[in-house]
Design a protein around this motif. Structure first.
Motif, PDB file in Angstrom:
ATOM      1  N   MET A 102       0.825  -1.205   0.000  1.00 22.81           N
ATOM      2  CA  MET A 102       0.000   0.000   0.000  1.00 22.81           C
ATOM      3  C   MET A 102       0.860   1.256   0.000  1.00 22.81           C
ATOM      4  O   MET A 102       0.543   2.259  -0.651  1.00 22.81           O
ATOM      5  CB  MET A 102      -0.932  -0.016   1.211  1.00 22.81           C
ATOM      6  N   ASP A 103       1.959   1.209   0.748  1.00 22.80           N
ATOM      7  CA  ASP A 103       2.847   2.369   0.787  1.00 22.80           C
ATOM      8  C   ASP A 103       3.459   2.611  -0.592  1.00 22.80           C
ATOM      9  O   ASP A 103       3.585   3.753  -1.031  1.00 22.80           O
ATOM     10  CB  ASP A 103       3.945   2.136   1.830  1.00 22.80           C
ATOM     11  N   TYR A 104       3.833   1.527  -1.267  1.00 21.19           N
ATOM     12  CA  TYR A 104       4.364   1.668  -2.623  1.00 21.19           C
ATOM     13  C   TYR A 104       3.315   2.267  -3.558  1.00 21.19           C
ATOM     14  O   TYR A 104       3.610   3.160  -4.364  1.00 21.19           O
ATOM     15  CB  TYR A 104       4.813   0.312  -3.157  1.00 21.19           C
ATOM     16  N   MET A 105       2.069   1.805  -3.480  1.00 19.20           N
ATOM     17  CA  MET A 105       1.004   2.296  -4.351  1.00 19.20           C
ATOM     18  C   MET A 105       0.760   3.785  -4.130  1.00 19.20           C
ATOM     19  O   MET A 105       0.556   4.551  -5.078  1.00 19.20           O
ATOM     20  CB  MET A 105      -0.275   1.507  -4.103  1.00 19.20           C
ATOM     21  N   ARG A 106       0.803   4.194  -2.887  1.00 23.59           N
ATOM     22  CA  ARG A 106       0.595   5.611  -2.588  1.00 23.59           C
ATOM     23  C   ARG A 106       1.778   6.441  -3.065  1.00 23.59           C
ATOM     24  O   ARG A 106       1.618   7.564  -3.545  1.00 23.59           O
ATOM     25  CB  ARG A 106       0.368   5.786  -1.091  1.00 23.59           C
ATOM     26  N   PHE A 107       2.987   5.893  -2.929  1.00 26.78           N
ATOM     27  CA  PHE A 107       4.180   6.605  -3.379  1.00 26.78           C
ATOM     28  C   PHE A 107       4.136   6.827  -4.881  1.00 26.78           C
ATOM     29  O   PHE A 107       4.529   7.886  -5.375  1.00 26.78           O
ATOM     30  CB  PHE A 107       5.428   5.791  -2.990  1.00 26.78           C
ATOM     31  N   GLU A 108       3.642   5.832  -5.619  1.00 26.30           N
ATOM     32  CA  GLU A 108       3.572   5.923  -7.081  1.00 26.30           C
ATOM     33  C   GLU A 108       2.227   6.463  -7.570  1.00 26.30           C
ATOM     34  O   GLU A 108       1.901   6.357  -8.753  1.00 26.30           O
ATOM     35  CB  GLU A 108       3.826   4.541  -7.696  1.00 26.30           C
ATOM     36  N   LYS A 109       1.405   6.979  -6.645  1.00 25.50           N
ATOM     37  CA  LYS A 109       0.123   7.584  -6.987  1.00 25.50           C
ATOM     38  C   LYS A 109      -0.830   6.588  -7.662  1.00 25.50           C
ATOM     39  O   LYS A 109      -1.578   6.941  -8.575  1.00 25.50           O
ATOM     40  CB  LYS A 109       0.324   8.817  -7.880  1.00 25.50           C
ATOM     41  N   ILE A 110      -0.778   5.342  -7.229  1.00 26.87           N
ATOM     42  CA  ILE A 110      -1.729   4.328  -7.680  1.00 26.87           C
ATOM     43  C   ILE A 110      -2.854   4.286  -6.661  1.00 26.87           C
ATOM     44  O   ILE A 110      -2.612   4.025  -5.483  1.00 26.87           O
ATOM     45  CB  ILE A 110      -1.064   2.941  -7.788  1.00 26.87           C
ATOM     46  N   ASP A 111      -4.061   4.559  -7.076  1.00 32.04           N
ATOM     47  CA  ASP A 111      -5.181   4.637  -6.150  1.00 32.04           C
ATOM     48  C   ASP A 111      -5.486   3.252  -5.563  1.00 32.04           C
ATOM     49  O   ASP A 111      -5.896   2.346  -6.290  1.00 32.04           O
ATOM     50  CB  ASP A 111      -6.417   5.169  -6.875  1.00 32.04           C
ATOM     51  N   PRO A 112      -5.307   3.043  -4.251  1.00 25.19           N
ATOM     52  CA  PRO A 112      -5.563   1.727  -3.643  1.00 25.19           C
ATOM     53  C   PRO A 112      -7.019   1.301  -3.745  1.00 25.19           C
ATOM     54  O   PRO A 112      -7.321   0.116  -3.701  1.00 25.19           O
ATOM     55  CB  PRO A 112      -5.148   1.930  -2.177  1.00 25.19           C
ATOM     56  N   GLU A 113      -7.924   2.276  -3.856  1.00 25.88           N
ATOM     57  CA  GLU A 113      -9.350   1.945  -3.924  1.00 25.88           C
ATOM     58  C   GLU A 113      -9.918   2.068  -5.331  1.00 25.88           C
ATOM     59  O   GLU A 113     -11.113   1.925  -5.538  1.00 25.88           O
ATOM     60  CB  GLU A 113     -10.143   2.887  -2.996  1.00 25.88           C
ATOM     61  N   GLY A 114      -9.034   2.302  -6.293  1.00 20.58           N
ATOM     62  CA  GLY A 114      -9.522   2.586  -7.643  1.00 20.58           C
ATOM     63  C   GLY A 114      -9.538   1.400  -8.569  1.00 20.58           C
ATOM     64  O   GLY A 114      -9.621   1.563  -9.776  1.00 20.58           O
ATOM     65  N   GLY A 115      -9.421   0.198  -8.023  1.00 23.95           N
ATOM     66  CA  GLY A 115      -9.457  -0.984  -8.878  1.00 23.95           C
ATOM     67  C   GLY A 115      -8.080  -1.555  -9.087  1.00 23.95           C
ATOM     68  O   GLY A 115      -7.059  -0.904  -8.856  1.00 23.95           O
ATOM     69  N   ALA A 116      -8.032  -2.797  -9.544  1.00 19.24           N
ATOM     70  CA  ALA A 116      -6.778  -3.507  -9.707  1.00 19.24           C
ATOM     71  C   ALA A 116      -6.146  -3.182 -11.043  1.00 19.24           C
ATOM     72  O   ALA A 116      -6.774  -2.680 -11.964  1.00 19.24           O
ATOM     73  CB  ALA A 116      -7.018  -5.016  -9.579  1.00 19.24           C
ATOM     74  N   LEU A 117      -4.872  -3.547 -11.146  1.00 20.91           N
ATOM     75  CA  LEU A 117      -4.149  -3.345 -12.387  1.00 20.91           C
ATOM     76  C   LEU A 117      -4.255  -4.602 -13.232  1.00 20.91           C
ATOM     77  O   LEU A 117      -3.854  -5.672 -12.812  1.00 20.91           O
ATOM     78  CB  LEU A 117      -2.663  -3.074 -12.102  1.00 20.91           C
ATOM     79  N   GLY A 118      -4.754  -4.477 -14.414  1.00 20.90           N
ATOM     80  CA  GLY A 118      -4.784  -5.615 -15.324  1.00 20.90           C
ATOM     81  C   GLY A 118      -5.465  -6.832 -14.749  1.00 20.90           C
ATOM     82  O   GLY A 118      -4.951  -7.938 -14.854  1.00 20.90           O
ATOM     83  N   ALA A 119      -6.598  -6.693 -14.080  1.00 22.46           N
ATOM     84  CA  ALA A 119      -7.226  -7.819 -13.402  1.00 22.46           C
ATOM     85  C   ALA A 119      -7.879  -8.790 -14.368  1.00 22.46           C
ATOM     86  O   ALA A 119      -8.173  -9.920 -14.006  1.00 22.46           O
ATOM     87  CB  ALA A 119      -8.275  -7.306 -12.417  1.00 22.46           C
ATOM     88  N   ASN A 120      -8.119  -8.381 -15.578  1.00 24.62           N
ATOM     89  CA  ASN A 120      -8.884  -9.224 -16.487  1.00 24.62           C
ATOM     90  C   ASN A 120      -8.032 -10.190 -17.304  1.00 24.62           C
ATOM     91  O   ASN A 120      -8.539 -11.145 -17.866  1.00 24.62           O
ATOM     92  CB  ASN A 120      -9.690  -8.347 -17.456  1.00 24.62           C
ATOM     93  N   ALA A 121      -6.726  -9.926 -17.380  1.00 22.47           N
ATOM     94  CA  ALA A 121      -5.909 -10.789 -18.219  1.00 22.47           C
ATOM     95  C   ALA A 121      -4.494 -10.790 -17.714  1.00 22.47           C
ATOM     96  O   ALA A 121      -4.174 -10.213 -16.689  1.00 22.47           O
ATOM     97  CB  ALA A 121      -5.953 -10.303 -19.680  1.00 22.47           C
ATOM     98  N   GLY A 122      -3.624 -11.440 -18.452  1.00 25.21           N
ATOM     99  CA  GLY A 122      -2.229 -11.552 -18.045  1.00 25.21           C
ATOM    100  C   GLY A 122      -1.427 -10.319 -18.376  1.00 25.21           C
ATOM    101  O   GLY A 122      -0.247 -10.274 -18.089  1.00 25.21           O
ATOM    102  N   MET A 123      -2.022  -9.349 -19.041  1.00 27.82           N
ATOM    103  CA  MET A 123      -1.294  -8.137 -19.387  1.00 27.82           C
ATOM    104  C   MET A 123      -1.541  -7.082 -18.334  1.00 27.82           C
ATOM    105  O   MET A 123      -2.637  -6.927 -17.823  1.00 27.82           O
ATOM    106  CB  MET A 123      -1.762  -7.608 -20.746  1.00 27.82           C
TER     107      MET A 123
END
Length: 263
Positions: A229-250
């Protein structure tokens, strides 16, 4: 972060019970001599699995069991980073073992300096390694600033956020183990072991170590969630905004959330 960790554990609770069972079975076999002079293999396997897959499950919105079969860019590198971190931690604990046990010979006792060295490993060395290198793993998975130098820089800047949580987690584990161990000794009349002196199974001891193992895995999950979570916040990735690439391997580009609340 504690609430998120609790929700994550609750969603995968059956798997934690299974992982704890795996650890106890391997440790019991080791105590019976079936695994020879091997190290605590079960503990290392579970620590590596959680450290690699908790960030993956958080970043990609998959289950803890599904994370192991995920095939995406950066997973292999992240796995190698987990192995590197595990090797560093194993090296530190091995040094502590050599320092306090082997050098003393049979029947040796712990001195005050040994206890201070043990405390230093738990309170200073291990949290420092996890703080400085921990975001190296989720960074490899997200493919956003995944370099080692960047990970160390994030670790230095996140000491005030991450470090004290790690120390408290390790302290909580030790205190719970001592309290439950003391209660066990009063109730059973001896220290908890996995096996008896005659080579049989010590059922009460197995139950004690199963509970301790389960609690330790939950704390390890909390640590991994904090670092990720600390990494996500540092890189401005919204922790509550959905996952990254959750639908496929990309892996898609990280979503940038509202950063004002994360600073």
């Amino acid at each position: 972060m504690l609430t998120r960790s609790a929700r994550f554990i609750r969603e995968n609770l059956w798997f934690y019970f299974f992982l704890a069972l795996v650890v106890i079975v391997m440790q019991t076999l080791r105590s019976l001599g079936a695994l020879g002079q091997s190290t605590h293999a079960g503990v290392l396997v579970v620590c590596a699995y959680l450290s690699a897959n908790v960030p993956l499950a958080i970043l990609h919105g998959t289950s803890l069991t599904g994370a192991a079969s995920f095939r995406g860019h950066g997973q292999l590198k992240a796995g190698l980073k987990v192995a590197t971190i595990a090797a560093i931690i194993a090296g530190l604990t091995t040094y502590l073992f050599l320092r306090t046990v082997i050098s003393k010979g049979p029947g040796g006792t712990m001195t005050n300096s040994d206890y201070f060295a043990f405390l230093g490993i738990l309170v200073l060395a291990l949290p420092a390694v996890i703080t400085l290198l921990g975001s190296w793993v989720p960074a490899g998975l997200a493919q956003k600033d995944p370099g080692f130098v960047s990970a160390v820089g994030r670790g230095v800047m996140s000491v005030h956020t991450v470090y004290w949580r790690l120390v408290l987690s390790l302290t909580a584990y030790i205190l719970v183990a001592i309290i439950l161990g003391t209660a066990y000794v009063f109730a059973v009349g001896k220290a908890p072991f996995l096996t008896t002196g005659s080579g049989g199974l010590d059922v009460p001891g197995i139950a004690y170590w199963y509970i301790i193992t389960l609690f330790g895995m939950m704390l390890l999950t909390y640590i991994n969630v904090v670092v990720c979570m600390d990494y996500m916040r540092f890189e401005k990735i919204d922790p509550e905004g959905g996952a990254l690439g959750a639908n496929a391997g990309m892996i898609t580009a990280p979503r940038v959330g509202r950063t004002s609340r994360h600073r």
